[in-house]
Write a protein that holds these residues in place. Structure first.
Motif, mmCIF file in Angstrom:
data_model
loop_
_atom_site.group_PDB
_atom_site.id
_atom_site.type_symbol
_atom_site.label_atom_id
_atom_site.label_comp_id
_atom_site.label_asym_id
_atom_site.label_seq_id
_atom_site.Cartn_x
_atom_site.Cartn_y
_atom_site.Cartn_z
ATOM 1 N N ILE A 1 0.803 -1.226 0.000
ATOM 2 C CA ILE A 1 0.000 0.000 0.000
ATOM 3 C C ILE A 1 0.845 1.289 0.000
ATOM 4 O O ILE A 1 0.623 2.170 -0.840
ATOM 5 N N PRO A 2 1.839 1.432 0.914
ATOM 6 C CA PRO A 2 2.618 2.676 0.878
ATOM 7 C C PRO A 2 3.391 2.870 -0.434
ATOM 8 O O PRO A 2 3.545 4.003 -0.897
ATOM 9 N N ILE A 3 3.813 1.775 -1.038
ATOM 10 C CA ILE A 3 4.559 1.882 -2.306
ATOM 11 C C ILE A 3 3.619 2.370 -3.406
ATOM 12 O O ILE A 3 3.907 3.315 -4.138
ATOM 13 N N THR A 4 2.455 1.724 -3.497
ATOM 14 C CA THR A 4 1.474 2.110 -4.508
ATOM 15 C C THR A 4 1.029 3.555 -4.295
ATOM 16 O O THR A 4 0.891 4.321 -5.243
ATOM 17 N N ARG A 5 0.833 3.917 -3.023
ATOM 18 C CA ARG A 5 0.383 5.273 -2.714
ATOM 19 C C ARG A 5 1.412 6.298 -3.188
ATOM 20 O O ARG A 5 1.071 7.294 -3.821
ATOM 21 N N LEU B 1 1.441 6.641 -6.875
ATOM 22 C CA LEU B 1 0.250 7.299 -7.417
ATOM 23 C C LEU B 1 0.074 8.720 -6.868
ATOM 24 O O LEU B 1 -1.022 9.271 -6.885
ATOM 25 N N GLY B 2 1.138 9.336 -6.362
ATOM 26 C CA GLY B 2 1.095 10.766 -6.027
ATOM 27 C C GLY B 2 0.667 11.083 -4.609
ATOM 28 O O GLY B 2 0.157 12.173 -4.351
ATOM 29 N N TYR B 3 0.847 10.162 -3.668
ATOM 30 C CA TYR B 3 0.560 10.390 -2.244
ATOM 31 C C TYR B 3 -0.862 10.852 -1.952
ATOM 32 O O TYR B 3 -1.069 11.787 -1.160
ATOM 33 N N PRO B 4 -1.888 10.246 -2.566
ATOM 34 C CA PRO B 4 -3.238 10.677 -2.173
ATOM 35 C C PRO B 4 -3.503 10.318 -0.710
ATOM 36 O O PRO B 4 -2.995 9.300 -0.239
ATOM 37 N N PRO B 5 -4.274 11.155 0.001
ATOM 38 C CA PRO B 5 -4.701 10.746 1.345
ATOM 39 C C PRO B 5 -5.527 9.468 1.222
ATOM 40 O O PRO B 5 -6.262 9.297 0.254
ATOM 41 N N LEU B 6 -5.413 8.587 2.208
ATOM 42 C CA LEU B 6 -6.154 7.317 2.127
ATOM 43 C C LEU B 6 -7.556 7.481 2.679
ATOM 44 O O LEU B 6 -7.861 7.103 3.797
ATOM 45 N N VAL B 7 -8.394 8.101 1.868
ATOM 46 C CA VAL B 7 -9.777 8.295 2.249
ATOM 47 C C VAL B 7 -10.614 7.957 1.020
ATOM 48 O O VAL B 7 -10.112 8.002 -0.107
ATOM 49 N N GLN C 1 -5.962 -1.701 -5.629
ATOM 50 C CA GLN C 1 -4.782 -1.816 -6.491
ATOM 51 C C GLN C 1 -3.704 -2.653 -5.806
ATOM 52 O O GLN C 1 -3.064 -3.499 -6.444
ATOM 53 N N ALA C 2 -3.528 -2.417 -4.513
ATOM 54 C CA ALA C 2 -2.521 -3.188 -3.780
ATOM 55 C C ALA C 2 -2.909 -4.672 -3.745
ATOM 56 O O ALA C 2 -2.057 -5.542 -3.916
ATOM 57 N N VAL C 3 -4.220 -4.943 -3.543
ATOM 58 C CA VAL C 3 -4.674 -6.340 -3.557
ATOM 59 C C VAL C 3 -4.387 -6.962 -4.930
ATOM 60 O O VAL C 3 -3.815 -8.048 -5.040
ATOM 61 N N SER C 4 -4.760 -6.224 -6.006
ATOM 62 C CA SER C 4 -4.485 -6.737 -7.360
ATOM 63 C C SER C 4 -2.991 -6.924 -7.586
ATOM 64 O O SER C 4 -2.563 -7.911 -8.183
#
Ligand code: CO
Length: 604
Positions: A336-340, A343-349, A359-362
């Motif tokens: 998750i942190p890598i994908t985040r 993908l431009g550091y979106p807040p996780l909301v 995406q991380a699950v996929s």
């Protein structure tokens, strides 16, 4: 109502508390009995609607969300009612057209919402402006929320989420007409001293009241709330103890005692709160199955490294469990942190948390960016607004290349400008079911599950396959009470020699409900190689709701051509053809629930 005077507490028991702990499953009939008493407590406001409420009531509870709101308004007459609104995405997971935004806000205001807490997952004012204007046009309180996130260290600061970032957002939102601001800390990442610094600084640069919304997830929330109060925050969110702590809000009762006799005494009666809590204790045991927690600990000490909000964590667990891959949870948490970051550091909301999470699950189940939801692709074109930091072109190339998307246009303007009006079309599409604007909006927001709900509500679909979990009877609310079969039928793929049948079994009496027509499979399964990809069978890679086919029977396709769209983990995923060939059969119906491995199409 447009000013929040002395220090107050907003109660979230009827919305965020059970959204966080019980996947939003609390039914209206269990809240109704205490609604009027809650109104007498003296909360600054009560959050009762929005976010996942709208989705869960229509998708799982067969309960009309508008009726729920009207009922709350009837029972709660003194305390302002608030809702959470996802900016241009309203209560859904994608941006809607401006006409839908206007109509939804107007109907929410008319049906009883006084305070609209409006946020955007990317804190992008482009996504807030239309909803904000609509709230103002309806004469309601506009509270603009800033999603709190941290860059990597778990503290405020760093290249993206610094103090200046928040002050800058606050000034812009105040200029946009906010009546109050909210720091929305979805994952309980705001530490007590950062809260003190942040709230103190905000009080210097803005004049409107400041509210703090945080979650207990990491264990810091009670301390954070207290430091925010010391820094002069005007309102904080809390909820009744039985639905507090864990991934929910801090409990209101200890806060009331802590502040008693201080200048910030909210003057709420402890005994009343305890009685209300006792009531909740009496009705909550039946919801226990939704407490997705294999752990004894009520706090998640890993939150500071993985930064995953509670709702997202419980979704990940249930998705992985359904996909028989719960053992890969740790890999997903690491991804998750890598994908985040990529993908431009979106807040996780919401909806970014679902997009990043799925995406991380996929990535873990199928390989990095081998399967990318349509939502993530749209995000990368700019349709969700501007990410806090730029997405590397490298990532865009990987995503778009692997999908061979014909023309990728990236946009640089308010995404809402590009969406054609949607309301008239929705009105037409449900014309034979309803002409009620509230119901039309349900469909406009959720074309698949909303349609299913409307059919159930209007008694058109008695055997509707509901996602509702077992052991609860579904009844449609409103004028009719329509008993609906409550348990999922179980379906099996059966091969007899080289012919395929789909068999559905009633889970109660184990009778066969239906057997599909036999479909001759050109390659008997016993000869199939384990590599499912080459044998021409397109199978569902994970559990979900089948949305539609993008091809017709007999059509020629090339390997990789888009064949079908599956909704899984609340994301739409386009499934490609496993081989060159001709479509021999398309097997499932739109709206049908599928499990991992269900056959969707045969290509020969
Ligand atoms: Co929340």
């Amino acid at each position: 109502m447009n000013t929040l005077n002395s220090f107050g507490i907003t109660d979230t028991t009827f919305r965020d508390a059970h959204q966080s702990l019980l996947a939003t499953r609390l039914e209206m009939k269990d809240m109704e009995p205490i609604a009027a008493q809650m109104d007498q407590v003296g909360f600054a406001s009560m959050e009762v609607w929005g976010g996942a409420t709208f989705d869960a009531t229509t998708r799982y509870l067969a309960e009309d969300p508008w009726e729920r709101l009207r009922q709350f308004k009837k029972l709660i007459t003194k305390t302002p009612l608030s809702m959470l609104l996802r900016g241009q995405s309203l209560v859904g997971y994608k941006a809607y057209a401006d006409d839908v935004v206007d109509a939804f806000v107007e109907r929410s205001a008319t049906n009883g919402i006084d305070i609209f807490r409006v946020f955007d997952a990317l804190n992008d004012e482009w996504n807030l402006i239309r909803a904000a204007e609509a709230v103002k046009n309806n004469g309601k309180h506009l509270q603009m929320a800033i999603c709190y996130s941290v860059t990597e260290s778990g503290k405020m600061g760093g290249p993206i989420y610094s103090l200046d970032y928040y002050l800058d957002r606050a000034k812009i939102f105040q200029e946009m007409g906010a009546d109050s601001l909210c720091i929305k800390d979805m994952a309980g990442l705001l530490s007590p001293y950062d809260a003190f610094e942040l709230i103190s600084a905000l009080k210097e640069v803005v004049t409107v009241p400041i509210q703090l919304h945080t979650h207990y997830t990491s264990g810091m929330a009670s301390m954070t709330v207290l430091k925010a109060i010391e820094a002069g925050v005007d309102v904080v969110d809390a909820c009744l103890a039985p639905l507090a702590l864990r991934t929910s809000q801090p409990a209101v009762e200890p806060l009331v005692v802590t502040l008693r006799g201080t200048e910030n005494d909210p003057k709420l009666d402890l005994d009343t709160l305890i009685n209300l809590g006792d009531y909740l204790e009496s009705i909550l045991p039946k919801y226990r199955e939704y407490l997705e927690t294999p752990k004894v600990s009520v706090i998640d000490t890993k939150i500071l490294s993985h930064q995953i909000p509670g709702g997202m964590a419980s979704n990940l667990i249930s998705q992985l469990r359904e996909a028989d891959s719960l053992d890969r949870l740790n890999e997903v948490l690491e991804d998750i942190p890598i994908t985040r970051k990529e993908l431009g550091y979106p807040p996780l909301v919401t909806p970014m948390s679902q997009m990043i999470g799925s995406q991380a699950v996929s990535n873990v189940l199928f390989g990095r960016y081998k399967m990318v939801s349509n939502q993530v692709k749209e995000y990368l074109t700019g349709m969700y607004g501007r990410p806090p930091s730029k997405v590397a072109n490298q990532i865009k190339d990987v995503v778009f290349e692997s999908f061979d998307t014909a023309e990728i246009k990236t946009i640089n303007e308010r995404p809402g400008n590009l969406i054609e009006p949607e309301l008239k079309r929705a009105e037409k599409e449900v014309a034979d079911i309803t002409s009620d604007i509230d119901e039309i909006l349900i469909y406009a927001l959720y074309p698949t599950t909303g349609m299913k709900f409307l059919r159930i509500k209007h008694g058109l679909d008695l055997n509707a396959d509901s996602d509702r979990s077992e052991n609860h009877e579904i009844t449609a609310t409103g004028t009719k009470e329509v008993p609906v079969k409550s348990l999922k039928t179980k379906s099996f793929n059966v091969f007899v020699d080289d012919t395929f049948y789909k068999v559905e079994i009633d889970p109660i009496n184990q009778n066969v409900v239906s057997i599909s027509d036999g479909i001759r499979n050109p390659k008997p399964t016993r000869d199939s190689k384990p590599a499912e990809n080459s044998n021409g069978e397109l199978k569902s890679p994970m559990p979900g709701v089948f949305l539609k086919y993008l091809v017709e029977a007999d059509q020629q396709v090339n390997r990789g051509d888009p064949i079908a769209v599956l909704e899984a983990m609340k994301m739409e995923n386009t499934l490609p053809s496993p081989k060159d060939g001709r479509i021999q059969s398309l097997i499932v119906e739109p709206g049908q629930t599928v499990v991992k491995g269900d056959l969707l199409a045969i290509i020969i």
